[in-house]
Design an enzyme around this catalytic site. Structure first.
Site, PDB file in Angstrom:
ATOM      1  N   CYS A 216      39.150  28.300 -25.976  1.00 50.25           N
ATOM      2  CA  CYS A 216      37.966  27.846 -26.728  1.00 50.25           C
ATOM      3  C   CYS A 216      36.851  28.896 -26.764  1.00 50.25           C
ATOM      4  CB  CYS A 216      37.434  26.544 -26.151  1.00 50.25           C
ATOM      5  SG  CYS A 216      38.640  25.220 -26.249  1.00 50.25           S
TER       6      CYS A 216
ATOM      7  N   HIS B  89      30.029  25.584 -28.578  1.00 48.59           N
ATOM      8  CA  HIS B  89      31.411  25.119 -28.736  1.00 48.59           C
ATOM      9  C   HIS B  89      31.391  23.596 -28.872  1.00 48.59           C
ATOM     10  CE1 HIS B  89      35.579  24.487 -28.323  1.00 48.59           C
ATOM     11  NE2 HIS B  89      35.547  24.063 -27.075  1.00 48.59           N
TER      12      HIS B  89
ATOM     13  N   ASN C 299      37.398  19.204 -31.551  1.00 48.92           N
ATOM     14  CA  ASN C 299      37.460  20.486 -30.854  1.00 48.92           C
ATOM     15  C   ASN C 299      38.541  21.344 -31.517  1.00 48.92           C
ATOM     16  OD1 ASN C 299      37.794  22.617 -29.112  1.00 48.92           O
ATOM     17  ND2 ASN C 299      37.853  21.370 -27.253  1.00 48.92           N
TER      18      ASN C 299
HETATM   19  O1  UT7 Z   1      37.301  22.862 -25.175  1.00 50.64           O
HETATM   20  C1  UT7 Z   1      37.565  23.049 -23.836  1.00 50.64           C
HETATM   21  C2  UT7 Z   1      36.682  22.266 -23.032  1.00 50.64           C
HETATM   22  N1  UT7 Z   1      37.105  20.902 -22.961  1.00 50.64           N
HETATM   23  C3  UT7 Z   1      36.210  20.019 -22.663  1.00 50.64           C
HETATM   24  O2  UT7 Z   1      35.067  20.377 -22.567  1.00 50.64           O
HETATM   25  C4  UT7 Z   1      36.621  18.590 -22.403  1.00 50.64           C
HETATM   26  C5  UT7 Z   1      35.855  18.111 -21.194  1.00 50.64           C
HETATM   27  N2  UT7 Z   1      36.122  16.753 -20.859  1.00 50.64           N
HETATM   28  C6  UT7 Z   1      35.714  15.713 -21.614  1.00 50.64           C
HETATM   29  O3  UT7 Z   1      35.159  15.905 -22.676  1.00 50.64           O
HETATM   30  C7  UT7 Z   1      35.892  14.320 -21.082  1.00 50.64           C
HETATM   31  O4  UT7 Z   1      36.248  14.386 -19.723  1.00 50.64           O
HETATM   32  C8  UT7 Z   1      36.959  13.500 -21.859  1.00 50.64           C
HETATM   33  C9  UT7 Z   1      36.457  13.203 -23.254  1.00 50.64           C
HETATM   34  C10 UT7 Z   1      38.251  14.270 -21.917  1.00 50.64           C
HETATM   35  C11 UT7 Z   1      37.180  12.161 -21.144  1.00 50.64           C
HETATM   36  O5  UT7 Z   1      35.958  11.454 -21.003  1.00 50.64           O
HETATM   37  P1  UT7 Z   1      35.538  10.862 -19.587  1.00 50.64           P
HETATM   38  O6  UT7 Z   1      34.296  10.124 -19.804  1.00 50.64           O
HETATM   39  O7  UT7 Z   1      35.539  11.984 -18.613  1.00 50.64           O
HETATM   40  O8  UT7 Z   1      36.692   9.823 -19.330  1.00 50.64           O
HETATM   41  P2  UT7 Z   1      37.755   9.747 -18.134  1.00 50.64           P
HETATM   42  O9  UT7 Z   1      38.815  10.791 -18.336  1.00 50.64           O
HETATM   43  O10 UT7 Z   1      37.040   9.691 -16.819  1.00 50.64           O
HETATM   44  O11 UT7 Z   1      38.369   8.341 -18.438  1.00 50.64           O
HETATM   45  C12 UT7 Z   1      37.578   7.131 -18.400  1.00 50.64           C
HETATM   46  C13 UT7 Z   1      38.478   5.995 -18.829  1.00 50.64           C
HETATM   47  C14 UT7 Z   1      39.808   5.976 -18.092  1.00 50.64           C
HETATM   48  O12 UT7 Z   1      40.172   4.624 -17.916  1.00 50.64           O
HETATM   49  P3  UT7 Z   1      39.926   3.872 -16.498  1.00 50.64           P
HETATM   50  O13 UT7 Z   1      40.729   4.663 -15.507  1.00 50.64           O
HETATM   51  O14 UT7 Z   1      38.451   3.947 -16.279  1.00 50.64           O
HETATM   52  O15 UT7 Z   1      40.442   2.512 -16.782  1.00 50.64           O
HETATM   53  C15 UT7 Z   1      40.744   6.623 -19.066  1.00 50.64           C
HETATM   54  O16 UT7 Z   1      42.097   6.205 -18.873  1.00 50.64           O
HETATM   55  O17 UT7 Z   1      38.785   6.139 -20.221  1.00 50.64           O
HETATM   56  C16 UT7 Z   1      40.207   6.109 -20.371  1.00 50.64           C
HETATM   57  N3  UT7 Z   1      40.572   6.940 -21.503  1.00 50.64           N
HETATM   58  C17 UT7 Z   1      40.608   6.481 -22.765  1.00 50.64           C
HETATM   59  N4  UT7 Z   1      40.374   5.267 -23.279  1.00 50.64           N
HETATM   60  C18 UT7 Z   1      40.495   5.118 -24.603  1.00 50.64           C
HETATM   61  C19 UT7 Z   1      40.883   8.276 -21.529  1.00 50.64           C
HETATM   62  N5  UT7 Z   1      41.139   8.666 -22.779  1.00 50.64           N
HETATM   63  C20 UT7 Z   1      40.981   7.577 -23.559  1.00 50.64           C
HETATM   64  C21 UT7 Z   1      41.098   7.359 -24.942  1.00 50.64           C
HETATM   65  N6  UT7 Z   1      40.848   6.112 -25.429  1.00 50.64           N
HETATM   66  N7  UT7 Z   1      41.439   8.325 -25.814  1.00 50.64           N
END
Ligand code: UT7
Length: 325
Positions: free
Chosen positions: A115, A252, A282
């Site tokens: 990225c 980004h 992204n």
């Molecule tokens: O370009 C390179 C750089 N990349 C980034 O900067 C990405 C950085 N990370 C992020 O943007 C975020 O961590 C994500 C968008 C990937 C995830 O968001 P989050 O708020 O950190 O969510 P999480 O991974 O902690 O998940 C929270 C909940 C989980 O469920 P439980 O365990 O709380 O029941 C996940 O299973 O959200 C769930 N979840 C989803 N739910 C619906 C994860 N992905 C999804 C989804 N739809 N697509």
């Protein structure tokens, strides 16, 4: 006495025709439009057509950038394509772009910093121009990231899209007393200890295959805002400016919450921050030049403006570049 600078002469962009909405994704994996918009800020993304390769996207963006600069491929002697999704393991997508533009001259290579690739490529092109290795560079960020996605993994497949953005950079001598322009400073960083927080689980030397994106999302998130703001401050320091001097922040486009967090930590008014993650998602190395192209095309970024580009991604890699437009 004169000062050598790399000036941006033109910007171009290309987005594939097909749009994939959150609602369509919700039919493929257990997700919802509400979750994606709230947690990431994405509404839709573009997906390359079957048979449409990264070099095709790159050439379309390049042609627009050349037109904007009033130049032809003949004027270019350096092509850098920042990409993680080249058409082939080799040759570099950049050499395919060179061929498709009808060029036999100059040099072309790919730059792989995921990225952060476009910011790395701008800094690299600037060094080549400063050192006299080239006079005019075509710098492209182009990705068909959809080809790396595991479409059963809701944690990653909702986050990415395809696209390309390009700039033309030209070496100029700025006379004493004339207004300063071009790339004023850049800062690039990496730390490979974080490699497995965001990576693709395949490659020519390991699995001999392509693999899929794997990400520990919250771990990447945890590092993002701090690393972004550190490198922005470094870049401003190098050039002798402060956050208050910035006209535009072009970050980004990975997650709206990361962009907002970085903007708030830097103390930037939200209206100075260019946001395209809602429409593009992204697009990895293409995200910064795509955002740049939107803000140039709609007239926000104008000659004389102070513009900060910034990115962070797999590796980890991160970096920033300060440009007087
Ligand atoms: O370009 C390179 C750089 N990349 C980034 O900067 C990405 C950085 N990370 C992020 O943007 C975020 O961590 C994500 C968008 C990937 C995830 O968001 P989050 O708020 O950190 O969510 P999480 O991974 O902690 O998940 C929270 C909940 C989980 O469920 P439980 O365990 O709380 O029941 C996940 O299973 O959200 C769930 N979840 C989803 N739910 C619906 C994860 N992905 C999804 C989804 N739809 N697509």
């Amino acid at each position: 006495m004169t000062k050598t600078r790399s000036i941006i002469r033109g910007v171009g962009a290309y987005l594939p025709e097909k749009i994939l909405t959150n609602a369509e994704l919700a039919k493929m994996v257990d997700t919802s439009d509400e979750w994606i918009q709230q947690r990431v800020g994405i509404k839709e993304r573009h997906i390359a057509a079957e048979g449409q390769f990264t070099s095709d996207l790159a050439v379309a963006a390049a042609q627009q950038a050349l037109d904007a600069a009033g130049m032809t491929p003949h004027d270019i002697d350096l092509i850098i394509v920042a990409t993680t999704t080249p058409d082939y393991t080799f040759p570099a997508a950049a050499t395919l772009v060179q061929m498709k533009l009808g060029m036999h001259h100059g040099m072309a290579f790919d730059l792989q910093a995921v990225c952060s690739g476009f910011v790395y490529a701008v800094a690299t092109a600037d060094s080549y121009l400063q050192n006299g290795l080239a006079s005019r560079a075509l710098v492209i960020g182009a990705e068909t990231f959809s080809r790396l996605l595991d479409w059963t993994d809701r944690g990653t497949c909702v986050l990415f899209g395809d696209g390309a953005g390009a700039v033309i950079m030209e070496r100029v001598e700025i006379a004493d007393g004339a207004p300063d322009r071009g790339v004023l400073a850049s800062a690039l960083r990496s730390d490979g200890h974080h490699w497995d927080k965001l990576y693709v689980d395949g490659g020519p030397s390991s699995t001999k295959g392509v693999g899929h994106v794997r990400m520990q999302g919250p771990e990447v998130f945890r590092h993002a805002v701090g690393k972004i703001t550190d490198v922005v401050y470094d870049t401003l320091d190098k050039a002798g400016y402060t956050v208050d001097d910035l006209d535009w922040f072009v970050p980004h486009q990975a997650n709206r919450r990361i962009i907002d967090g970085a903007g708030a930590k830097l103390g930037l008014p939200p209206e100075k921050v260019v946001i395209t993650v809602d429409r593009h998602a992204n697009t990895s190395a293409a995200s910064v030049p795509l955002a740049l192209s939107v803000a140039v095309a709609d007239g926000r970024i104008k000659e004389g403006d102070l513009v900060m580009l910034e990115a962070m991604g797999g590796g980890f890699t991160w970096g920033a570049s300060l440009i007087r437009w």
